[in-house]
Enzyme design. Structure first.
Site, mmCIF file in Angstrom:
data_model
loop_
_atom_site.group_PDB
_atom_site.id
_atom_site.type_symbol
_atom_site.label_atom_id
_atom_site.label_comp_id
_atom_site.label_asym_id
_atom_site.label_seq_id
_atom_site.Cartn_x
_atom_site.Cartn_y
_atom_site.Cartn_z
ATOM 1 N N GLN A 113 33.106 47.241 34.372
ATOM 2 C CA GLN A 113 33.319 46.048 33.564
ATOM 3 C C GLN A 113 34.767 46.026 33.080
ATOM 4 O OE1 GLN A 113 31.365 43.477 33.101
ATOM 5 N NE2 GLN A 113 29.559 44.341 34.124
ATOM 6 N N PHE A 120 21.121 45.849 41.629
ATOM 7 C CA PHE A 120 22.585 45.795 41.772
ATOM 8 C C PHE A 120 23.197 46.639 40.646
ATOM 9 C CE2 PHE A 120 20.722 41.753 43.101
ATOM 10 C CZ PHE A 120 21.134 41.679 44.426
ATOM 11 N N CYS A 164 53.010 35.072 26.530
ATOM 12 C CA CYS A 164 53.677 35.784 27.628
ATOM 13 C C CYS A 164 54.748 34.896 28.257
ATOM 14 C CB CYS A 164 52.652 36.197 28.685
ATOM 15 S SG CYS A 164 53.362 37.057 30.107
ATOM 16 N N CYS A 214 28.468 36.964 36.686
ATOM 17 C CA CYS A 214 29.903 36.705 36.600
ATOM 18 C C CYS A 214 30.252 35.374 37.253
ATOM 19 C CB CYS A 214 30.695 37.842 37.252
ATOM 20 S SG CYS A 214 30.320 38.106 38.997
#
Length: 397
Positions: free
Chosen positions: A236, A263, A49, A355
């Site tokens: 997700q 959760f 990029c 996470c």
């Protein structure tokens, strides 16, 4: 001229030399020479990029796949080692491919006679006006130049946020910071939504999203079940990442007749597990809880949705002990109070999806001290080229 080899990538993306120095932009295999220059090694890649090094969305485009896989793996195994936790089986690290991200929030600002739309620079509020993005799904990036043109017409000088999510019906778009002054801007937004086939277009003026356009109810398919998707709900980030997390959840709970999914959000894991077990799906966010409950009832699935804040009111040991397996997927802060209750229960099997390796390791130590073993551990890199790392884990006693 000899130097110090770069041996690993640190948590924030710097290379770490053999002598302990942190070197910005270095990857394993590079060499830090005595004169301060960096000699490239075999794991250096050409960033795909043009915005890399300015855009804060990616930190590791200069690393090849081998270095990325090692970074993701090391982040997770180092977190376990920091708490002296041994791993019985380290599963293969999963790395999401380019152009796989199905949700993102872009930032916009009218400046110098043009409208800038993109990600912020690293450590700054300045916006990189992106002309390409190798992480976003093509369906999302295709909207960026069109949104830029439309927002240049109707936005004021105030900052704008654009949340994009790919759903079953197409792109769900929520605009924040846009004030509609008169009929013209409203019509422009509706025309944009219709002309570009948006699944939904919403406007958040500080009081939550107000839907302007939604031809049919927006859903996301989780475990084969179409679930209503409340605006800006958690999903997700990639389909492949969700698939590997769900596959591990099924494998780790194999044989369990009853499972508590804590959760649970919209039911990403509850629906994936409901074919073989009865599942209690516990979630604090009311809109996500209601979406999960509605989908389970409509499909007559063995998923019981419970609205409960597990930070303020965690399941107690006697409640947890009724289940064959416990699954948790908490926010980044982890689940200190809930894990303490699990540790004090009679639970024999715990699946922890995280996470944040740091908070996971803290919670994992609580389980280990209560007699659990870390049976399986899988590092997961859904956020390709970033320093954000996830994992799946199985504990048993």
């Amino acid at each position: 001229m000899t130097g110090s080899p770069i041996i690993r990538i640190a948590a924030k993306g710097d290379g770490v030399a053999e002598d302990g120095r942190h070197v910005s932009g270095a990857v394993p295999g590079d060499t830090m020479l005595p004169d301060g220059t960096l000699e490239p090694g075999p794991h250096r890649a050409t960033p795909p990029c043009r915005h890399f090094a300015r855009c804060g969305g990616c930190q590791l485009q200069h690393a090849d796949d081998a270095a990325l896989l090692q970074f993701v793996t090391d982040r997770v195994t180092s977190a376990a080692a920091s708490q002296d936790i041994s791993v019985c089986e380290l599963l293969e690290t999963h790395l999401s491919p380019p152009q796989s991200r199905r949700r993102a929030t872009l930032h916009g600002l009218k400046a110098g006679g043009k409208f800038l739309l993109g990600f912020r620079e690293g450590g700054s509020h300045r916006i990189v006006d992106i002309a390409e993005c190798p992480i976003l799904r093509l369906e999302l990036f295709a909207l960026v130049p069109r949104l830029r043109t439309m927002l240049a017409r109707i936005a004021s000088e105030a900052p704008v946020d654009v949340a994009l999510t790919l759903t079953d019906q197409g792109v769900d778009c929520t605009l924040s910071g846009v004030t509609l002054d008169g009929l013209g801007p409203t019509e422009a937004l509706l025309d944009f939504a219709r002309d570009h086939g948006l699944a939904r277009l919403s406007l958040d003026q500080g009081y939550g999203g107000e839907t302007l356009w939604e031809p049919e109810p927006v859903t996301v398919t989780l475990g084969g079940v179409a679930v209503g998707f409340p605006e800006q709900s958690f999903l997700q980030p990639t389909e492949d990442g969700e698939a590997i997390l769900a596959a591990d959840a099924r494998a780790f709970t194999d044989g369990a007749g009853t499972i508590a999914d804590l959760f649970s959000g919209l039911g990403t894991f509850a629906f994936a597990l409901s074919g073989a077990a009865k599942v209690l799906a516990v979630e604090a966010a009311r809109d996500a809880h209601l979406a999960c409950k509605s989908a389970a009832n409509a499909q007559r699935l063995p998923v019981h949705a419970l609205h409960r804040d597990l930070f303020r009111n965690p399941l107690q040991p006697e409640e947890i002990s009724r289940f064959d397996a416990i699954l948790l997927d908490p926010p980044r802060a982890g689940a200190r109070e809930q894990i303490a209750a699990v540790a004090n229960s009679e639970a024999k099997r715990v699946v922890y999806i995280s996470c944040n390796p740091a908070s996971w390791a803290r919670d994992a130590k609580t389980l280990i001290d209560a007699g659990f073993r870390l049976e399986k551990l899988r590092p997961v890199g859904q956020f390709r080229w970033s320093t954000h790392v996830e994992l799946t884990s199985l504990f048993a006693r």
